[in-house]
Motif scaffolding. Structure first.
Motif, PDB file in Angstrom:
ATOM      1  N   LEU A  86       0.813  -1.211   0.000  1.00  0.00           N
ATOM      2  CA  LEU A  86       0.000   0.000   0.000  1.00  0.00           C
ATOM      3  C   LEU A  86       0.848   1.262   0.000  1.00  0.00           C
ATOM      4  CD1 LEU A  86      -2.815   1.328   0.238  1.00  0.00           C
ATOM      5  CD2 LEU A  86      -2.572   1.154   2.730  1.00  0.00           C
ATOM      6  N   VAL A  87       1.793   1.371   0.935  1.00  0.00           N
ATOM      7  CA  VAL A  87       2.555   2.616   1.065  1.00  0.00           C
ATOM      8  C   VAL A  87       3.547   2.803  -0.077  1.00  0.00           C
ATOM      9  CG1 VAL A  87       2.309   2.590   3.573  1.00  0.00           C
ATOM     10  CG2 VAL A  87       4.362   1.634   2.526  1.00  0.00           C
ATOM     11  N   SER A  88       3.917   1.710  -0.737  1.00  0.00           N
ATOM     12  CA  SER A  88       4.851   1.816  -1.867  1.00  0.00           C
ATOM     13  C   SER A  88       4.130   1.950  -3.203  1.00  0.00           C
ATOM     14  CB  SER A  88       5.767   0.589  -1.914  1.00  0.00           C
ATOM     15  OG  SER A  88       5.036  -0.570  -2.306  1.00  0.00           O
ATOM     16  N   GLY A  89       2.798   1.932  -3.151  1.00  0.00           N
ATOM     17  CA  GLY A  89       2.047   1.991  -4.403  1.00  0.00           C
ATOM     18  C   GLY A  89       2.293   0.767  -5.274  1.00  0.00           C
ATOM     19  N   GLY A  90       2.603  -0.352  -4.636  1.00  0.00           N
ATOM     20  CA  GLY A  90       2.859  -1.588  -5.376  1.00  0.00           C
ATOM     21  C   GLY A  90       4.237  -1.669  -5.993  1.00  0.00           C
ATOM     22  N   GLN A  91       5.100  -0.722  -5.663  1.00  0.00           N
ATOM     23  CA  GLN A  91       6.426  -0.653  -6.278  1.00  0.00           C
ATOM     24  C   GLN A  91       7.518  -1.345  -5.462  1.00  0.00           C
ATOM     25  OE1 GLN A  91       6.760   0.688  -9.430  1.00  0.00           O
ATOM     26  NE2 GLN A  91       4.526   0.663  -9.174  1.00  0.00           N
ATOM     27  N   ILE A  92       7.169  -1.876  -4.296  1.00  0.00           N
ATOM     28  CA  ILE A  92       8.183  -2.493  -3.453  1.00  0.00           C
ATOM     29  C   ILE A  92       8.774  -3.717  -4.146  1.00  0.00           C
ATOM     30  CG2 ILE A  92       6.479  -3.917  -2.210  1.00  0.00           C
ATOM     31  CD1 ILE A  92       8.219  -3.468   0.314  1.00  0.00           C
ATOM     32  N   PRO A  93      10.091  -3.870  -4.150  1.00  0.00           N
ATOM     33  CA  PRO A  93      10.727  -5.004  -4.846  1.00  0.00           C
ATOM     34  C   PRO A  93      10.352  -6.347  -4.225  1.00  0.00           C
ATOM     35  CG  PRO A  93      12.333  -3.300  -4.318  1.00  0.00           C
ATOM     36  CD  PRO A  93      11.081  -2.944  -3.577  1.00  0.00           C
ATOM     37  N   GLN A  94      10.408  -7.375  -5.032  1.00  0.00           N
ATOM     38  CA  GLN A  94      10.115  -8.723  -4.562  1.00  0.00           C
ATOM     39  C   GLN A  94      11.054  -9.138  -3.441  1.00  0.00           C
ATOM     40  OE1 GLN A  94       9.986 -11.697  -7.670  1.00  0.00           O
ATOM     41  NE2 GLN A  94      10.218 -13.387  -6.224  1.00  0.00           N
ATOM     42  N   SER A  95      12.281  -8.679  -3.521  1.00  0.00           N
ATOM     43  CA  SER A  95      13.259  -9.039  -2.492  1.00  0.00           C
ATOM     44  C   SER A  95      12.846  -8.526  -1.115  1.00  0.00           C
ATOM     45  CB  SER A  95      14.643  -8.491  -2.854  1.00  0.00           C
ATOM     46  OG  SER A  95      14.606  -7.072  -2.953  1.00  0.00           O
ATOM     47  N   GLN A  96      12.168  -7.380  -1.080  1.00  0.00           N
ATOM     48  CA  GLN A  96      11.738  -6.837   0.207  1.00  0.00           C
ATOM     49  C   GLN A  96      10.484  -7.549   0.728  1.00  0.00           C
ATOM     50  OE1 GLN A  96      11.670  -2.519  -0.536  1.00  0.00           O
ATOM     51  NE2 GLN A  96      13.667  -2.395   0.479  1.00  0.00           N
ATOM     52  N   ILE A  97       9.648  -8.000  -0.181  1.00  0.00           N
ATOM     53  CA  ILE A  97       8.525  -8.842   0.240  1.00  0.00           C
ATOM     54  C   ILE A  97       9.064 -10.124   0.877  1.00  0.00           C
ATOM     55  CG2 ILE A  97       6.559 -10.217  -0.536  1.00  0.00           C
ATOM     56  CD1 ILE A  97       5.984  -7.255  -0.567  1.00  0.00           C
ATOM     57  N   GLN A  98      10.087 -10.690   0.253  1.00  0.00           N
ATOM     58  CA  GLN A  98      10.705 -11.891   0.797  1.00  0.00           C
ATOM     59  C   GLN A  98      11.320 -11.604   2.160  1.00  0.00           C
ATOM     60  OE1 GLN A  98      10.724 -15.170  -0.536  1.00  0.00           O
ATOM     61  NE2 GLN A  98      11.374 -15.500   1.592  1.00  0.00           N
ATOM     62  N   TYR A  99      11.878 -10.413   2.323  1.00  0.00           N
ATOM     63  CA  TYR A  99      12.468 -10.014   3.601  1.00  0.00           C
ATOM     64  C   TYR A  99      11.408 -10.001   4.702  1.00  0.00           C
ATOM     65  CZ  TYR A  99      14.624  -7.025   7.157  1.00  0.00           C
ATOM     66  OH  TYR A  99      15.105  -6.520   8.330  1.00  0.00           O
TER      67      TYR A  99
END
Length: 232
Positions: free
Chosen positions: A72-85
């Motif tokens: 939400l706060v990244s507007g969907g732009q957060i990298p996959q690596s950070q989702i994995q984090y």
């Protein structure tokens, strides 16, 4: 005066909320490029509260809420690596060792000869049972109940299930919302032992409390003395 004493688990017998606080801080640091910490906190809190009815309490639901907040706060732009984090942080929370609060085991051992001890915890069944087993305290309780929610309906079902008279039932915990007020509502008694950090999902407006069925202590080790005084 009391026959059964029930204990909350998280932040009453062992540390829990600090694990959530530390992980939230990691999330804030990761999302700093997108917005400030207060905005992240507000959005995470709102999402977590909204998700409780779907995921319940616990680390799995909290991890999913962190991922939703990040998107939400990244507007969907957060990298996959950070989702994995974030996922890895959730796994680390699930694997965190149990750290008992001071004087827990000696206090329970002192009480178990005179009272029937019960543990009532809410959250994910598998994780909560794993924590109970890892704590080394399971053998001290005659009954262990893991519930989805702690409210007057839940406690009424528990006392009815075990044939307990509410007036002979004492609940010990750190949350006014979950451990104290519902028990008082069904005619039981409660001991409130505050933990130094309280989750926002446990915040509540304190209502009128019957002084003859409610006590507040600074630590669990004070409980035997309180009970001794009450039984005189």
């Amino acid at each position: 005066m009391f026959e059964t004493i029930a204990f909350d688990a998280d932040d009453t017998l062992w540390h829990n909320e600090m694990i959530f606080q530390d992980t939230q801080e990691l999330l804030y640091q990761m999302l700093k490029p997108y917005t400030d910490e207060e905005v992240i906190h507000q959005k995470l809190s709102k999402i977590e509260m909204s998700n409780l009815r779907l995921f319940g309490y616990g680390i799995t639901g909290f991890t999913l809420s962190m991922i939703e907040t990040a998107l939400l706060v990244s507007g969907g732009q957060i990298p996959q690596s950070q989702i994995q984090y974030i996922i890895d942080c959730g796994k680390q929370m699930l694997e965190a060792p149990i750290e008992l609060l001071p004087d827990v085991r000696p206090t329970l051992e002192k009480l178990m000869d005179s009272y029937s001890l019960m543990l009532i915890s809410k959250g994910d069944l598998m994780h909560q049972m794993n924590k109970v087993e890892s704590s080394g305290l399971a053998e001290l309780f005659s009954v262990i109940e893991i519930v989805h929610e702690k409210n007057n309906h839940t406690y009424k079902k528990i006392v009815d299930k075990h044939g307990i008279t509410p007036s002979s039932f004492l609940m010990v915990g750190n949350s006014m919302r979950s451990d104290i007020l519902p028990i008082l509502e069904i005619g039981g008694s409660a001991v409130y032992i505050p933990y130094h950090v309280t989750s926002h999902v446990e915040m509540t407006t304190q209502s009128d409390i019957p002084a003859d069925r409610f006590w507040q202590l600074e630590s669990l080790k004070e409980l035997p003395q309180l009970l001794s005084t009450l039984h005189q």
